[in-house]
Motif scaffolding. Structure first.
Motif, PDB file in Angstrom:
ATOM      1  N   GLY A 150     -20.902 -32.817  39.346  1.00  0.00           N
ATOM      2  CA  GLY A 150     -19.715 -32.702  40.184  1.00  0.00           C
ATOM      3  C   GLY A 150     -19.158 -31.301  40.282  1.00  0.00           C
ATOM      4  N   VAL A 151     -18.343 -31.092  41.320  1.00  0.00           N
ATOM      5  CA  VAL A 151     -17.791 -29.768  41.611  1.00  0.00           C
ATOM      6  C   VAL A 151     -16.821 -29.305  40.540  1.00  0.00           C
ATOM      7  CG1 VAL A 151     -16.413 -28.436  43.257  1.00  0.00           C
ATOM      8  CG2 VAL A 151     -18.098 -30.078  44.098  1.00  0.00           C
ATOM      9  N   LEU A 152     -15.932 -30.183  40.102  1.00  0.00           N
ATOM     10  CA  LEU A 152     -14.909 -29.784  39.138  1.00  0.00           C
ATOM     11  C   LEU A 152     -15.529 -29.322  37.821  1.00  0.00           C
ATOM     12  CD1 LEU A 152     -12.080 -32.430  39.715  1.00  0.00           C
ATOM     13  CD2 LEU A 152     -12.208 -30.068  40.527  1.00  0.00           C
ATOM     14  N   ARG A 153     -16.498 -30.071  37.324  1.00  0.00           N
ATOM     15  CA  ARG A 153     -17.160 -29.679  36.073  1.00  0.00           C
ATOM     16  C   ARG A 153     -17.985 -28.405  36.294  1.00  0.00           C
ATOM     17  NH1 ARG A 153     -17.482 -33.329  31.893  1.00  0.00           N
ATOM     18  NH2 ARG A 153     -19.593 -32.693  31.319  1.00  0.00           N
ATOM     19  N   GLY A 154     -18.527 -28.268  37.493  1.00  0.00           N
ATOM     20  CA  GLY A 154     -19.249 -27.046  37.802  1.00  0.00           C
ATOM     21  C   GLY A 154     -18.335 -25.835  37.778  1.00  0.00           C
ATOM     22  N   LEU A 155     -17.160 -25.951  38.397  1.00  0.00           N
ATOM     23  CA  LEU A 155     -16.198 -24.844  38.392  1.00  0.00           C
ATOM     24  C   LEU A 155     -15.684 -24.562  36.986  1.00  0.00           C
ATOM     25  CD1 LEU A 155     -14.117 -25.667  41.607  1.00  0.00           C
ATOM     26  CD2 LEU A 155     -15.852 -23.878  41.321  1.00  0.00           C
ATOM     27  N   ALA A 156     -15.545 -25.614  36.176  1.00  0.00           N
ATOM     28  CA  ALA A 156     -15.113 -25.417  34.783  1.00  0.00           C
ATOM     29  C   ALA A 156     -16.123 -24.570  34.027  1.00  0.00           C
ATOM     30  CB  ALA A 156     -14.922 -26.771  34.104  1.00  0.00           C
ATOM     31  N   GLY A 157     -17.416 -24.790  34.296  1.00  0.00           N
ATOM     32  CA  GLY A 157     -18.443 -23.986  33.655  1.00  0.00           C
ATOM     33  C   GLY A 157     -18.337 -22.521  34.035  1.00  0.00           C
ATOM     34  N   TYR A 158     -18.131 -22.252  35.315  1.00  0.00           N
ATOM     35  CA  TYR A 158     -17.970 -20.860  35.750  1.00  0.00           C
ATOM     36  C   TYR A 158     -16.699 -20.252  35.164  1.00  0.00           C
ATOM     37  CZ  TYR A 158     -21.805 -21.277  39.097  1.00  0.00           C
ATOM     38  OH  TYR A 158     -23.046 -21.425  39.673  1.00  0.00           O
ATOM     39  N   GLY A 159     -15.652 -21.073  35.009  1.00  0.00           N
ATOM     40  CA  GLY A 159     -14.437 -20.570  34.382  1.00  0.00           C
ATOM     41  C   GLY A 159     -14.658 -20.156  32.939  1.00  0.00           C
ATOM     42  N   LEU A 160     -15.467 -20.933  32.212  1.00  0.00           N
ATOM     43  CA  LEU A 160     -15.790 -20.558  30.831  1.00  0.00           C
ATOM     44  C   LEU A 160     -16.589 -19.254  30.783  1.00  0.00           C
ATOM     45  CD1 LEU A 160     -16.737 -23.923  29.064  1.00  0.00           C
ATOM     46  CD2 LEU A 160     -14.701 -22.523  28.711  1.00  0.00           C
ATOM     47  N   LEU A 161     -17.474 -19.072  31.756  1.00  0.00           N
ATOM     48  CA  LEU A 161     -18.225 -17.817  31.821  1.00  0.00           C
ATOM     49  C   LEU A 161     -17.284 -16.622  31.978  1.00  0.00           C
ATOM     50  CD1 LEU A 161     -21.317 -18.666  34.060  1.00  0.00           C
ATOM     51  CD2 LEU A 161     -21.395 -17.812  31.715  1.00  0.00           C
ATOM     52  N   LEU A 162     -16.301 -16.749  32.864  1.00  0.00           N
ATOM     53  CA  LEU A 162     -15.337 -15.671  33.072  1.00  0.00           C
ATOM     54  C   LEU A 162     -14.512 -15.419  31.821  1.00  0.00           C
ATOM     55  CD1 LEU A 162     -14.030 -16.429  36.678  1.00  0.00           C
ATOM     56  CD2 LEU A 162     -15.300 -14.409  35.949  1.00  0.00           C
ATOM     57  N   LEU A 163     -14.074 -16.490  31.167  1.00  0.00           N
ATOM     58  CA  LEU A 163     -13.265 -16.338  29.961  1.00  0.00           C
ATOM     59  C   LEU A 163     -14.050 -15.642  28.858  1.00  0.00           C
ATOM     60  CD1 LEU A 163     -10.569 -17.021  28.557  1.00  0.00           C
ATOM     61  CD2 LEU A 163     -11.604 -19.172  27.810  1.00  0.00           C
ATOM     62  N   PHE A 164     -15.302 -16.056  28.668  1.00  0.00           N
ATOM     63  CA  PHE A 164     -16.127 -15.423  27.640  1.00  0.00           C
ATOM     64  C   PHE A 164     -16.455 -13.982  28.026  1.00  0.00           C
ATOM     65  CE2 PHE A 164     -20.103 -14.568  25.360  1.00  0.00           C
ATOM     66  CZ  PHE A 164     -19.753 -14.967  24.077  1.00  0.00           C
ATOM     67  N   GLY A 165     -16.709 -13.745  29.317  1.00  0.00           N
ATOM     68  CA  GLY A 165     -16.977 -12.387  29.775  1.00  0.00           C
ATOM     69  C   GLY A 165     -15.798 -11.468  29.525  1.00  0.00           C
ATOM     70  N   PHE A 166     -14.585 -11.988  29.675  1.00  0.00           N
ATOM     71  CA  PHE A 166     -13.391 -11.185  29.403  1.00  0.00           C
ATOM     72  C   PHE A 166     -13.368 -10.732  27.947  1.00  0.00           C
ATOM     73  CE2 PHE A 166      -8.851 -10.869  28.237  1.00  0.00           C
ATOM     74  CZ  PHE A 166      -8.451  -9.898  29.138  1.00  0.00           C
ATOM     75  N   ALA A 167     -13.747 -11.628  27.033  1.00  0.00           N
ATOM     76  CA  ALA A 167     -13.793 -11.263  25.615  1.00  0.00           C
ATOM     77  C   ALA A 167     -14.851 -10.197  25.363  1.00  0.00           C
ATOM     78  CB  ALA A 167     -14.064 -12.503  24.764  1.00  0.00           C
ATOM     79  N   MET A 168     -16.010 -10.331  26.018  1.00  0.00           N
ATOM     80  CA  MET A 168     -17.080  -9.363  25.821  1.00  0.00           C
ATOM     81  C   MET A 168     -16.709  -7.977  26.349  1.00  0.00           C
ATOM     82  SD  MET A 168     -19.593 -10.682  24.154  1.00  0.00           S
ATOM     83  CE  MET A 168     -18.243 -11.400  23.199  1.00  0.00           C
ATOM     84  N   ILE A 169     -15.857  -7.947  27.368  1.00  0.00           N
ATOM     85  CA  ILE A 169     -15.436  -6.666  27.921  1.00  0.00           C
ATOM     86  C   ILE A 169     -14.685  -5.845  26.877  1.00  0.00           C
ATOM     87  CG2 ILE A 169     -13.704  -5.691  29.498  1.00  0.00           C
ATOM     88  CD1 ILE A 169     -14.759  -7.682  31.596  1.00  0.00           C
ATOM     89  N   TRP A 170     -13.907  -6.500  26.019  1.00  0.00           N
ATOM     90  CA  TRP A 170     -13.186  -5.752  24.988  1.00  0.00           C
ATOM     91  C   TRP A 170     -14.144  -5.184  23.958  1.00  0.00           C
ATOM     92  CZ3 TRP A 170      -8.827  -4.099  26.392  1.00  0.00           C
ATOM     93  CH2 TRP A 170      -7.998  -4.854  27.227  1.00  0.00           C
ATOM     94  N   VAL A 171     -15.266  -5.873  23.732  1.00  0.00           N
ATOM     95  CA  VAL A 171     -16.309  -5.295  22.875  1.00  0.00           C
ATOM     96  C   VAL A 171     -16.806  -3.994  23.492  1.00  0.00           C
ATOM     97  CG1 VAL A 171     -18.623  -5.642  21.919  1.00  0.00           C
ATOM     98  CG2 VAL A 171     -17.027  -7.553  22.014  1.00  0.00           C
ATOM     99  N   GLY A 172     -17.037  -4.017  24.813  1.00  0.00           N
ATOM    100  CA  GLY A 172     -17.519  -2.825  25.494  1.00  0.00           C
ATOM    101  C   GLY A 172     -16.516  -1.698  25.494  1.00  0.00           C
ATOM    102  N   ILE A 173     -15.236  -2.009  25.710  1.00  0.00           N
ATOM    103  CA  ILE A 173     -14.206  -0.968  25.716  1.00  0.00           C
ATOM    104  C   ILE A 173     -14.097  -0.322  24.333  1.00  0.00           C
ATOM    105  CG2 ILE A 173     -11.721  -0.562  25.919  1.00  0.00           C
ATOM    106  CD1 ILE A 173     -11.671  -2.683  28.117  1.00  0.00           C
ATOM    107  N   LEU A 174     -14.176  -1.135  23.293  1.00  0.00           N
ATOM    108  CA  LEU A 174     -14.114  -0.602  21.929  1.00  0.00           C
ATOM    109  C   LEU A 174     -15.299   0.307  21.658  1.00  0.00           C
ATOM    110  CD1 LEU A 174     -12.862  -0.527  19.116  1.00  0.00           C
ATOM    111  CD2 LEU A 174     -14.099  -2.626  18.576  1.00  0.00           C
ATOM    112  N   CYS A 175     -16.483  -0.153  22.014  1.00  0.00           N
ATOM    113  CA  CYS A 175     -17.685   0.648  21.771  1.00  0.00           C
ATOM    114  C   CYS A 175     -17.690   1.908  22.634  1.00  0.00           C
ATOM    115  CB  CYS A 175     -18.920  -0.206  22.066  1.00  0.00           C
ATOM    116  SG  CYS A 175     -20.495   0.590  21.679  1.00  0.00           S
ATOM    117  N   GLY A 176     -17.344   1.776  23.912  1.00  0.00           N
ATOM    118  CA  GLY A 176     -17.346   2.926  24.806  1.00  0.00           C
ATOM    119  C   GLY A 176     -16.345   3.980  24.422  1.00  0.00           C
ATOM    120  N   SER A 177     -15.211   3.566  23.828  1.00  0.00           N
ATOM    121  CA  SER A 177     -14.192   4.521  23.408  1.00  0.00           C
ATOM    122  C   SER A 177     -14.530   5.171  22.073  1.00  0.00           C
ATOM    123  CB  SER A 177     -12.828   3.826  23.298  1.00  0.00           C
ATOM    124  OG  SER A 177     -12.441   3.265  24.526  1.00  0.00           O
ATOM    125  N   ALA A 178     -15.127   4.404  21.171  1.00  0.00           N
ATOM    126  CA  ALA A 178     -15.368   4.899  19.817  1.00  0.00           C
ATOM    127  C   ALA A 178     -16.564   5.833  19.725  1.00  0.00           C
ATOM    128  CB  ALA A 178     -15.555   3.723  18.860  1.00  0.00           C
TER     129      ALA A 178
END
Length: 281
Positions: A150-178
């Motif tokens: 279904g569409v709703l569960r499909g969109l929920a999956g993409y939402g989790l991808l975005l949420l996890f990607g947001f967390a990974m971005i802070w890993v990159g900012i920390l590494c890129g700055s340090a």
């Protein structure tokens, strides 16, 4: 107004004023304009994911068996999770390049906050990674993958991808700055992030692994994300995680949310502090 300020406002008129939203939107457009002018920057989210899909689906897939489900359908959530994890690479290299070339120092002479630079880099990197998710979704349709619940569960999956990607971005900012050079960023990120994506259930089941290795793989945040996507998209053949699997795989959606929020809460202050220290006089 200084000459540098006049030039910035001439190129980015929407940044005029003191509003952080305008500042961030102008800097996001700047980052995305670089992609438009250098389309080869998209190879890591276009050619590379397609290459992984084809290699694992048709080269390695013949020797990897997943009971009850076609391996190509089972594989796609793993590659999408890997691509979103690699968003840390994108933001780390981009930010480190700006720091190394003195672009951030020029921004400091302008009426924009330092936090706007970090936020804009994270937003543009998330957009960059989502391009790869779209490319892989289209590629997956051609190799036999699909969203079956279904569409709703499909969109929920993409939402989790975005949420996890947001967390990974802070890993990159920390590494890129340090770290002090792009070469150092590439070396550190490749020797840490890349193996972690394979030490998971992204490409192979965890059940046949030795006990100690299975423990590490099933507590890997990427494994929870991948399991969430398979269950939400119906790519698990109707079979949830085994009863003897670790707790994160028994409740993968909740675990992914907790991991993402916790990583962001811990890494974001560290990343911002590292960036401020790097750009301090």
């Amino acid at each position: 107004m200084t000459t540098a300020q006049e030039h910035f406002h001439a190129v980015h008129p929407s940044a005029q004023g003191t509003g952080p939203v305008r500042q961030v939107s102008a800097l996001v457009r700047r980052n995305l304009t670089h992609i438009k002018r250098q389309p080869e920057m998209l190879t890591d989210v276009t050619i590379q994911p397609v290459m992984f899909v084809l290699l694992f689906a048709f080269v390695f897939g013949g020797s990897i068996s997943v009971p009850g489900v076609d391996y190509k359908e089972w594989l796609l959530p793993g590659i999408m999770a890997q691509t979103m994890t690699f968003s840390a690479f994108i933001v780390a290299i981009g930010l480190n390049t700006d720091l190394g070339k003195g672009i951030v120092d020029r921004f400091r002479a302008l009426p924009i906050g330092r936090s706007s630079v970090v936020v804009a880099r994270s937003v543009s990197s998330l957009i960059h990674s989502m391009i790869g998710i779209v490319v892989m979704s289209v590629t997956g349709l051609f190799v036999g993958w699909g969203i079956n619940d279904g569409v709703l569960r499909g969109l929920a999956g993409y939402g989790l991808l975005l949420l996890f990607g947001f967390a990974m971005i802070w890993v990159g900012i920390l590494c890129g700055s340090a770290l002090r050079s792009v070469e150092a960023v590439q070396g550190v990120m490749f020797t840490t992030v890349f193996p972690i994506t394979f030490l998971s259930n992204a490409f192979a089941r965890t059940e046949p692994m030795p006990d100690w290795l299975r423990f590490l793989a099933e507590w890997n945040p990427i494994s929870a994300l991948v399991q969430s996507l398979r269950e939400l998209w119906g790519n698990d053949g109707g079979m949830p995680a085994p009863v003897d699997a670790a707790l994160p795989l028994q409740h993968p959606v909740l675990t992914t949310v907790i991991w993402s929020v916790a990583l962001s809460a811990v890494l974001a202050p560290l990343a911002v502090r590292s960036f401020v220290n790097r750009t301090r006089d």
